[in-house]
Design an enzyme around this catalytic site. Sequence first.
Site, PDB file in Angstrom:
ATOM      1  N   LYS A  60      11.691  -2.587  -0.504  1.00 50.23           N
ATOM      2  CA  LYS A  60      10.808  -2.760  -1.658  1.00 50.23           C
ATOM      3  C   LYS A  60      10.317  -1.393  -2.140  1.00 50.23           C
ATOM      4  O   LYS A  60      10.439  -0.398  -1.406  1.00 50.23           O
ATOM      5  CB  LYS A  60       9.626  -3.660  -1.275  1.00 50.23           C
ATOM      6  CG  LYS A  60       8.770  -3.109  -0.141  1.00 50.23           C
ATOM      7  CD  LYS A  60       7.844  -4.187   0.434  1.00 50.23           C
ATOM      8  CE  LYS A  60       6.986  -3.625   1.552  1.00 50.23           C
ATOM      9  NZ  LYS A  60       6.219  -4.682   2.235  1.00 50.23           N
ATOM     10  N   ARG A 158      -3.164 -13.648   1.988  1.00 48.43           N
ATOM     11  CA  ARG A 158      -2.651 -12.899   0.859  1.00 48.43           C
ATOM     12  C   ARG A 158      -1.536 -13.696   0.214  1.00 48.43           C
ATOM     13  O   ARG A 158      -1.656 -14.168  -0.902  1.00 48.43           O
ATOM     14  CB  ARG A 158      -2.163 -11.540   1.394  1.00 48.43           C
ATOM     15  CG  ARG A 158      -1.944 -10.478   0.399  1.00 48.43           C
ATOM     16  CD  ARG A 158      -1.560  -9.177   1.060  1.00 48.43           C
ATOM     17  NE  ARG A 158      -0.256  -9.227   1.722  1.00 48.43           N
ATOM     18  CZ  ARG A 158       0.450  -8.161   2.084  1.00 48.43           C
ATOM     19  NH1 ARG A 158      -0.034  -6.954   1.876  1.00 48.43           N
ATOM     20  NH2 ARG A 158       1.616  -8.281   2.666  1.00 48.43           N
ATOM     21  N   TYR A 280      -8.972  24.501 -10.652  1.00 49.48           N
ATOM     22  CA  TYR A 280      -9.938  23.686 -11.403  1.00 49.48           C
ATOM     23  C   TYR A 280     -11.171  23.384 -10.562  1.00 49.48           C
ATOM     24  O   TYR A 280     -11.061  23.105  -9.361  1.00 49.48           O
ATOM     25  CB  TYR A 280      -9.303  22.357 -11.790  1.00 49.48           C
ATOM     26  CG  TYR A 280      -8.306  22.440 -12.925  1.00 49.48           C
ATOM     27  CD1 TYR A 280      -8.671  22.938 -14.172  1.00 49.48           C
ATOM     28  CD2 TYR A 280      -7.006  21.979 -12.749  1.00 49.48           C
ATOM     29  CE1 TYR A 280      -7.748  22.989 -15.214  1.00 49.48           C
ATOM     30  CE2 TYR A 280      -6.083  22.014 -13.781  1.00 49.48           C
ATOM     31  CZ  TYR A 280      -6.457  22.520 -15.016  1.00 49.48           C
ATOM     32  OH  TYR A 280      -5.556  22.553 -16.033  1.00 49.48           O
ATOM     33  N   MET A 328      -2.159  18.850 -11.913  1.00 52.74           N
ATOM     34  CA  MET A 328      -1.080  17.955 -12.346  1.00 52.74           C
ATOM     35  C   MET A 328       0.292  18.488 -11.958  1.00 52.74           C
ATOM     36  O   MET A 328       1.153  17.754 -11.477  1.00 52.74           O
ATOM     37  CB  MET A 328      -1.146  17.760 -13.866  1.00 52.74           C
ATOM     38  CG  MET A 328      -0.124  16.760 -14.383  1.00 52.74           C
ATOM     39  SD  MET A 328      -0.081  16.686 -16.164  1.00 52.74           S
ATOM     40  CE  MET A 328      -1.662  15.944 -16.522  1.00 52.74           C
TER      41      MET A 328
HETATM   42  C1  LIG Z   1       6.429  -4.552   3.577  1.00 56.05           C
HETATM   43  C2  LIG Z   1       6.737  -5.703   4.441  1.00 56.05           C
HETATM   44  C3  LIG Z   1       7.471  -5.540   5.623  1.00 56.05           C
HETATM   45  C4  LIG Z   1       7.846  -4.187   6.161  1.00 56.05           C
HETATM   46  O1  LIG Z   1       6.710  -3.619   6.762  1.00 56.05           O
HETATM   47  P1  LIG Z   1       6.747  -2.175   7.461  1.00 56.05           P
HETATM   48  O2  LIG Z   1       5.394  -2.035   8.044  1.00 56.05           O
HETATM   49  O3  LIG Z   1       7.021  -1.199   6.377  1.00 56.05           O
HETATM   50  O4  LIG Z   1       7.834  -2.198   8.458  1.00 56.05           O
HETATM   51  C5  LIG Z   1       7.831  -6.673   6.326  1.00 56.05           C
HETATM   52  N1  LIG Z   1       7.461  -7.903   5.891  1.00 56.05           N
HETATM   53  C6  LIG Z   1       6.727  -8.094   4.783  1.00 56.05           C
HETATM   54  C7  LIG Z   1       6.332  -9.467   4.382  1.00 56.05           C
HETATM   55  C8  LIG Z   1       6.327  -7.000   4.018  1.00 56.05           C
HETATM   56  O5  LIG Z   1       5.588  -7.197   2.919  1.00 56.05           O
END
Ligand SMILES: *Cc1c(COP(=O)(O)O)cnc(C)c1O
Length: 389
Positions: A60, A158, A280, A328
Amino acid sequence: MAAARPSEPAEGSAASAAPARRPEDSSGALLTIDLDAIAENWRRLRARLRAGAQCAGVVKADGYGCGAVKVAKRLHAEGCRVFFVARTDEGFALKPHLPDAEVCVLDGLVPSLANDYAAAGLVPVLNDPAQVEAWTSYCVANELRPPVVIHVDTGMNRLGLSEADALALAADRDALRAFSDAMVMSHLVVSEEPDNPINARQLAAYERVRARFPKAKASLANSSGIFLGPAYHFDLARPGYALYGGNPTPGKPNPMRRAVQLLARVIAVREVDKAGTVGYGATARIGAGGRIATIAVGYADGYLRSLSNRGEAWIGSHRVPIIGRVSMDLVTLDVSSVPPEACQVGDHAELIGAHLGVDDVAERAGTNGYEILTSLGPRYHRAYLGEVD
Ligand SMILES: *Cc1c(COP(=O)(O)O)cnc(C)c1O
């Protein structure tokens, strides 16, 4: 020099004789992603799993900033056949590259897009009873029998079916009739803290639900979950962070191989001849006789502003602190302690690499390594090691 007439080709001109432009000169910073290291990390994680358990790849957020398609193709070449993305759009973009793999979409099913998931061959991770109902009806009506993944919430609050909804689903004998096979998954809240009792509580809740889906496959562990031991492995582990070299066992040595290197180009070095402030907001002071190197990276590249006056870099074998605010496009380093010949315009400063892991940068930035990785910006020149087609 005579002006070239418009009709004349400019061959032989200084411009065409110049050597090809090198990305390390024209870009501010170089990001190198080592796909061989990511592949090795996947093999290391798989080797830790109990016999018979499969290892997925979580890609992801563009493969945690490392490039989802390139990472997934490399993992596929290692034998990985199950991938997870978050967004439906990420699934649409990735699936054509992995025709024989399962690409599971953690965001779940958008019912109005059922046709599109089916046409693309995506596996929506069903998160609530309405999604289960909608996808089941669609698959029955269209005589499809795809695999299905059901997410059950065991404490994150969640995403996922509540325990009660999961048990109700399990009690309905026909519920999963539309699917070739089913997997019931859940997600751990504090797996990076092995002594936290929440882990065992989640495991127990998950076991209760899973027992009611005796034919379904089971998946609970993320990267750190793998290190909680075989009781957490079930049929499929879902590592993300550890694949990219992040430490899944905080406080202990990192068992993973480094996969990311970030080098930023020094574009100016100045001798400071009278005491003053840097950057800055005038948040840092430097005395006469100091030296500042300015590097071509900034928060617009995803180099977090919270590293202002806190982060560090390495120039050769010299550790140098960030002085002043991250702006930036630029970061200023106090290189007063570095011999001038060791830090010159055109040299590169290491911001992530052998001296400074993703977790180290995160600690200094007051965040986690996940945010460091997923912030790696589009302005970096990217180079890949071990790419497969
Ligand atoms: C992001 C995610 C993972 C992977 O988690 P890591 O801690 O990056 O290994 C696995 N399962 C779900 C449902 C996730 O959202």
